[in-house]
Write a protein that holds these residues in place. Structure first.
Motif, PDB file in Angstrom:
ATOM      1  N   ILE A  17       0.863  -1.178   0.000  1.00  0.00           N
ATOM      2  CA  ILE A  17       0.000   0.000   0.000  1.00  0.00           C
ATOM      3  C   ILE A  17       0.899   1.228   0.000  1.00  0.00           C
ATOM      4  O   ILE A  17       1.716   1.414   0.903  1.00  0.00           O
ATOM      5  N   ILE A  18       0.748   2.048  -1.034  1.00  0.00           N
ATOM      6  CA  ILE A  18       1.603   3.219  -1.214  1.00  0.00           C
ATOM      7  C   ILE A  18       0.738   4.473  -1.199  1.00  0.00           C
ATOM      8  O   ILE A  18      -0.258   4.552  -1.914  1.00  0.00           O
ATOM      9  N   CYS A  19       1.129   5.438  -0.404  1.00  0.00           N
ATOM     10  CA  CYS A  19       0.467   6.737  -0.418  1.00  0.00           C
ATOM     11  C   CYS A  19       1.237   7.632  -1.388  1.00  0.00           C
ATOM     12  O   CYS A  19       2.457   7.761  -1.288  1.00  0.00           O
ATOM     13  N   HIS A  20       0.525   8.224  -2.344  1.00  0.00           N
ATOM     14  CA  HIS A  20       1.164   9.101  -3.318  1.00  0.00           C
ATOM     15  C   HIS A  20       0.534  10.488  -3.239  1.00  0.00           C
ATOM     16  O   HIS A  20      -0.686  10.624  -3.341  1.00  0.00           O
ATOM     17  N   SER A  39       3.641  12.378   9.620  1.00  0.00           N
ATOM     18  CA  SER A  39       3.949  11.529  10.776  1.00  0.00           C
ATOM     19  C   SER A  39       2.675  11.032  11.458  1.00  0.00           C
ATOM     20  O   SER A  39       2.614   9.885  11.907  1.00  0.00           O
ATOM     21  N   ALA A  40       1.650  11.858  11.518  1.00  0.00           N
ATOM     22  CA  ALA A  40       0.379  11.443  12.115  1.00  0.00           C
ATOM     23  C   ALA A  40      -0.280  10.355  11.266  1.00  0.00           C
ATOM     24  O   ALA A  40      -0.818   9.377  11.792  1.00  0.00           O
ATOM     25  N   LEU A  41      -0.231  10.527   9.966  1.00  0.00           N
ATOM     26  CA  LEU A  41      -0.794   9.513   9.065  1.00  0.00           C
ATOM     27  C   LEU A  41      -0.032   8.196   9.178  1.00  0.00           C
ATOM     28  O   LEU A  41      -0.633   7.116   9.218  1.00  0.00           O
ATOM     29  N   ALA A  42       1.289   8.282   9.230  1.00  0.00           N
ATOM     30  CA  ALA A  42       2.117   7.076   9.338  1.00  0.00           C
ATOM     31  C   ALA A  42       1.854   6.344  10.654  1.00  0.00           C
ATOM     32  O   ALA A  42       1.851   5.102  10.684  1.00  0.00           O
ATOM     33  N   PRO A  46       0.186   2.246   9.916  1.00  0.00           N
ATOM     34  CA  PRO A  46       1.569   1.742   9.894  1.00  0.00           C
ATOM     35  C   PRO A  46       1.877   0.805   8.732  1.00  0.00           C
ATOM     36  O   PRO A  46       3.047   0.608   8.414  1.00  0.00           O
ATOM     37  N   THR A  47       0.883   0.247   8.068  1.00  0.00           N
ATOM     38  CA  THR A  47       1.151  -0.664   6.948  1.00  0.00           C
ATOM     39  C   THR A  47       1.257   0.069   5.612  1.00  0.00           C
ATOM     40  O   THR A  47       1.500  -0.554   4.583  1.00  0.00           O
ATOM     41  N   VAL A  48       1.074   1.386   5.633  1.00  0.00           N
ATOM     42  CA  VAL A  48       1.148   2.177   4.405  1.00  0.00           C
ATOM     43  C   VAL A  48       2.540   2.758   4.243  1.00  0.00           C
ATOM     44  O   VAL A  48       3.132   3.267   5.193  1.00  0.00           O
ATOM     45  N   ASP A  49       3.063   2.695   3.016  1.00  0.00           N
ATOM     46  CA  ASP A  49       4.354   3.273   2.680  1.00  0.00           C
ATOM     47  C   ASP A  49       4.158   4.749   2.327  1.00  0.00           C
ATOM     48  O   ASP A  49       3.543   5.065   1.307  1.00  0.00           O
ATOM     49  N   PHE A  50       4.656   5.637   3.159  1.00  0.00           N
ATOM     50  CA  PHE A  50       4.533   7.082   2.943  1.00  0.00           C
ATOM     51  C   PHE A  50       5.807   7.689   2.364  1.00  0.00           C
ATOM     52  O   PHE A  50       5.976   8.909   2.387  1.00  0.00           O
TER      53      PHE A  50
END
Length: 121
Positions: A17-20, A39-42, A46-50
């Motif tokens: 899962i990638i956040c773009h 940082s709040a989103l991460a 936690p399983t998303v690549d930011f």
């Protein structure tokens, strides 16, 4: 690949899962369209690549509403990035205004039923 058990069950690799940053709601003017701190989103996901979100703060959001052409350009840049991934199957999760602009300005749809919804015949 198989798991080696007697059942011969296929092993499915976990999906990445990638956040773009390019693939997001039309930005500007509306506070609800501003992104939260990376940082709040991460921490929350936690399983998303930011790693493609390069700034902690939302640098795209301004007091002015994003111009439709700027949104279309962002959608085009996202599609170029997506094409370079080389994946056979992807799922894109985003907001309807981004998809509406993307499918009107960037993607040509040959299915008349789908094209009618997005008015891009």
């Amino acid at each position: 690949a198989f798991d080696g058990s007697s059942t011969g069950a296929a092993v499915v690799a976990p999906k990445q899962i990638i956040c773009h940053e390019l693939c997001r709601e039309q930005v500007g003017r509306n506070t609800c369209d501003a992104r939260r701190l990376t940082s709040a989103l991460a921490n929350e996901y936690p399983t998303v690549d930011f790693s493609l979100v390069t700034s902690e703060m939302d640098e795209l959001w301004t007091q002015q509403r994003e111009h439709p052409q700027t949104l279309a350009d962002r959608g085009y840049a996202f599609m170029l990035w997506l094409r370079e991934l080389g994946q056979q199957e992807v799922t894109v999760v985003t907001h309807s205004s981004f998809l509406l602009c993307l499918l009107n300005a960037v993607v040509q749809c040959s299915d008349p039923r789908m094209a009618a919804w997005f008015e891009n015949e």
